[in-house]
Design a protein around this motif. Sequence first.
Motif, mmCIF file in Angstrom:
data_model
loop_
_atom_site.group_PDB
_atom_site.id
_atom_site.type_symbol
_atom_site.label_atom_id
_atom_site.label_comp_id
_atom_site.label_asym_id
_atom_site.label_seq_id
_atom_site.Cartn_x
_atom_site.Cartn_y
_atom_site.Cartn_z
ATOM 1 N N THR A 84 0.779 -1.198 -0.489
ATOM 2 C CA THR A 84 -0.099 0.306 0.046
ATOM 3 C C THR A 84 0.669 1.531 -0.226
ATOM 4 O OG1 THR A 84 -0.351 -0.359 2.466
ATOM 5 C CG2 THR A 84 -2.148 -1.356 1.115
ATOM 6 N N ALA A 85 2.601 1.599 0.069
ATOM 7 C CA ALA A 85 3.108 2.470 0.083
ATOM 8 C C ALA A 85 3.802 2.499 -1.047
ATOM 9 C CB ALA A 85 4.197 2.205 1.390
ATOM 10 N N ALA A 86 4.192 1.274 -1.950
ATOM 11 C CA ALA A 86 5.481 1.574 -2.645
ATOM 12 C C ALA A 86 4.673 1.460 -3.880
ATOM 13 C CB ALA A 86 6.427 0.261 -2.791
ATOM 14 N N TYR A 87 4.335 3.113 -4.548
ATOM 15 C CA TYR A 87 4.293 2.961 -6.195
ATOM 16 C C TYR A 87 4.554 3.271 -6.954
ATOM 17 C CZ TYR A 87 -0.271 3.093 -3.717
ATOM 18 O OH TYR A 87 -1.696 3.261 -3.067
ATOM 19 N N GLU A 88 5.090 2.842 -8.105
ATOM 20 C CA GLU A 88 5.842 3.742 -9.709
ATOM 21 C C GLU A 88 5.054 3.330 -10.886
ATOM 22 O OE1 GLU A 88 8.991 3.911 -9.483
ATOM 23 O OE2 GLU A 88 10.121 3.553 -7.427
ATOM 24 N N VAL A 89 5.589 4.607 -11.471
ATOM 25 C CA VAL A 89 5.054 5.428 -12.618
ATOM 26 C C VAL A 89 5.992 5.141 -13.623
ATOM 27 C CG1 VAL A 89 3.290 6.127 -13.894
ATOM 28 C CG2 VAL A 89 2.726 5.656 -11.641
ATOM 29 N N GLU A 90 5.602 4.502 -15.081
ATOM 30 C CA GLU A 90 7.196 5.024 -15.935
ATOM 31 C C GLU A 90 6.472 5.255 -16.988
ATOM 32 O OE1 GLU A 90 9.946 6.426 -16.994
ATOM 33 O OE2 GLU A 90 11.108 5.420 -15.945
ATOM 34 N N THR A 91 6.987 5.983 -18.025
ATOM 35 C CA THR A 91 6.508 5.877 -19.373
ATOM 36 C C THR A 91 7.765 5.633 -20.698
ATOM 37 O OG1 THR A 91 6.955 8.173 -19.521
ATOM 38 C CG2 THR A 91 5.069 7.740 -19.137
ATOM 39 N N VAL A 92 7.312 4.867 -21.702
ATOM 40 C CA VAL A 92 7.961 4.661 -22.632
ATOM 41 C C VAL A 92 9.204 5.837 -22.974
ATOM 42 C CG1 VAL A 92 8.667 3.461 -24.932
ATOM 43 C CG2 VAL A 92 6.866 2.862 -23.640
ATOM 44 N N VAL A 93 10.362 5.341 -23.272
ATOM 45 C CA VAL A 93 11.439 6.601 -23.515
ATOM 46 C C VAL A 93 11.977 6.909 -24.765
ATOM 47 C CG1 VAL A 93 13.709 7.585 -22.693
ATOM 48 C CG2 VAL A 93 12.402 6.886 -21.012
ATOM 49 N N LYS A 94 12.320 5.456 -25.259
ATOM 50 C CA LYS A 94 12.630 4.296 -27.498
ATOM 51 C C LYS A 94 12.191 3.306 -27.359
ATOM 52 C CE LYS A 94 16.943 4.090 -27.605
ATOM 53 N NZ LYS A 94 18.871 4.060 -27.424
ATOM 54 N N PRO A 95 11.601 3.065 -27.622
ATOM 55 C CA PRO A 95 10.842 1.620 -28.829
ATOM 56 C C PRO A 95 12.343 1.162 -29.256
ATOM 57 C CG PRO A 95 9.617 2.831 -28.637
ATOM 58 C CD PRO A 95 10.277 4.235 -28.163
ATOM 59 N N THR A 96 12.312 -0.465 -29.143
ATOM 60 C CA THR A 96 14.160 -0.846 -29.337
ATOM 61 C C THR A 96 13.682 -1.933 -30.335
ATOM 62 O OG1 THR A 96 16.390 -0.742 -29.470
ATOM 63 C CG2 THR A 96 14.641 -1.131 -27.434
ATOM 64 N N THR A 97 14.411 -2.147 -31.440
ATOM 65 C CA THR A 97 14.566 -3.562 -31.644
ATOM 66 C C THR A 97 15.975 -4.024 -31.932
ATOM 67 O OG1 THR A 97 14.434 -2.684 -33.974
ATOM 68 C CG2 THR A 97 12.562 -3.360 -33.709
ATOM 69 N N GLN A 98 15.989 -2.719 -30.673
ATOM 70 C CA GLN A 98 17.957 -3.822 -30.163
ATOM 71 C C GLN A 98 18.192 -4.763 -30.453
ATOM 72 O OE1 GLN A 98 20.473 -0.699 -29.095
ATOM 73 N NE2 GLN A 98 21.588 -1.342 -28.395
ATOM 74 N N LEU A 99 18.744 -6.057 -30.965
ATOM 75 C CA LEU A 99 18.854 -7.279 -30.364
ATOM 76 C C LEU A 99 19.799 -7.604 -28.720
ATOM 77 C CD1 LEU A 99 18.523 -9.538 -33.467
ATOM 78 C CD2 LEU A 99 16.413 -9.254 -31.729
ATOM 79 N N ASP A 100 21.000 -6.434 -29.049
ATOM 80 C CA ASP A 100 21.621 -7.479 -27.908
ATOM 81 C C ASP A 100 21.403 -6.635 -26.796
ATOM 82 O OD1 ASP A 100 22.048 -4.496 -28.680
ATOM 83 O OD2 ASP A 100 23.951 -4.683 -28.436
ATOM 84 N N LEU A 101 20.164 -5.333 -26.461
ATOM 85 C CA LEU A 101 19.661 -4.365 -25.486
ATOM 86 C C LEU A 101 18.150 -5.239 -25.238
ATOM 87 C CD1 LEU A 101 19.002 -0.916 -25.211
ATOM 88 C CD2 LEU A 101 17.309 -2.967 -23.731
#
Length: 429
Positions: A84-101
Amino acid sequence: MSNDARRDFLRSLRKETPQALTGGRRDDHAEVAAMLRELGIALIECEQPTHLVEARLLAIARNYTDETVRVVVFPTALVVQVGTAAYEVETVVKPTTQLDLAGRVDAVAELAEVGAITAADAAREVAAARAMPPRFGPVTTVVGYTITTLGFGMVINPTWASLWGYVFLGAVVGAIVMLGRPFPTLGAVLPTLAAAVVTLLATWFVADAANDGLLRVISPPLVAMLPGLALTIGAMELASSQMVSGATRLIYGVTQLMLLVFGVGLGIHLGGADLEPQQPSAQMGSWSLYAAIVVIAIGLYVYLSAPKGSFVWLLLAVAVALVGQKLGGLVLSATHSGAVGAFLVVPFAMLGARIKTSPPAIVMMLAAFWALVPGALSFETLGEAVAGEGDVMTLGSTVAAIFSIALGTLVGWSVFATINTRLRAARKA
């Protein structure tokens, strides 16, 4: 060979299963939420279906906390709640098809799935992975894209006269893609710009010199702009009752196609293209598919920045996808044959990922989806509609092709997951 020797040999080929950390669940709730945020948004950026990302995060969370964990996953955003205390919100920065990543993120997720890494270390490793630059420089990447274009041309329209056109136009589009990378705000206009430039060049001299139809010549070079992966994942999400995510991806994919088609229409108008049918050029022969598999694998290895030592596995994944698609065409229509290739790729990638020399399954599956080119058919049929050559039936076949690949992937995943779960239960018993 005795049973014991055979068992030892097979064990020597398998990757070692990571062991869970000792000491029980000691991670702070905020650290667990931060880890789930980093892992989740990285998986979304690597083009993973939202329902699979959600299921994976919930499975990981069970190794780190006894609190109730809620996860809401969208194609461009993620919300995580731990207790009930820990919240996280994030948005996509850079979609990628970089396979090693993608491979590095998947490796961290596999450790977290068995609790073999602390939450803080996992978050730090994923953050470092998301900042990884491509393995190859801009010039080499353009060369890789050009080789990929040649391979796709050999699959879509394997004629000797068209090969040089694929190489030339592929290099042009690859250069446009590279020039647009430092300027993310130009991403919205790149599909239209690339399609217009390629159509103009093909109109002026490439299509006539190759003695081939305009749409068949310009389709392979535009492969990077085609939203085939987005449309396929959207169809998978809709089939898995993820209405918001699935509908969002489908709308995005259709919009990208419309931008491409607008660019083609603009190029046709500016170039004054003559779309009259031409006498088809001589085909290369049935062997061209197998040559194309090698060419595509080389191109994707460079263009998608595949991990070191993964070329053979990419080659096998592309071969499974395309040969499976060809075999499917023996019993199914061309529209539905992609389901067979997609179905076979899933168990191949999941089983292959257990061998020591192999990259993570996500690397092989992303390469295989590129090889199936679901977007190429969509673009050609829409292009035919712009040129006045298509009808409702051709557009219907496009939709069927996309959903057939999505269905094949879903069935392959379900069958493999069911068998794998049963085998694990049997070993524990």
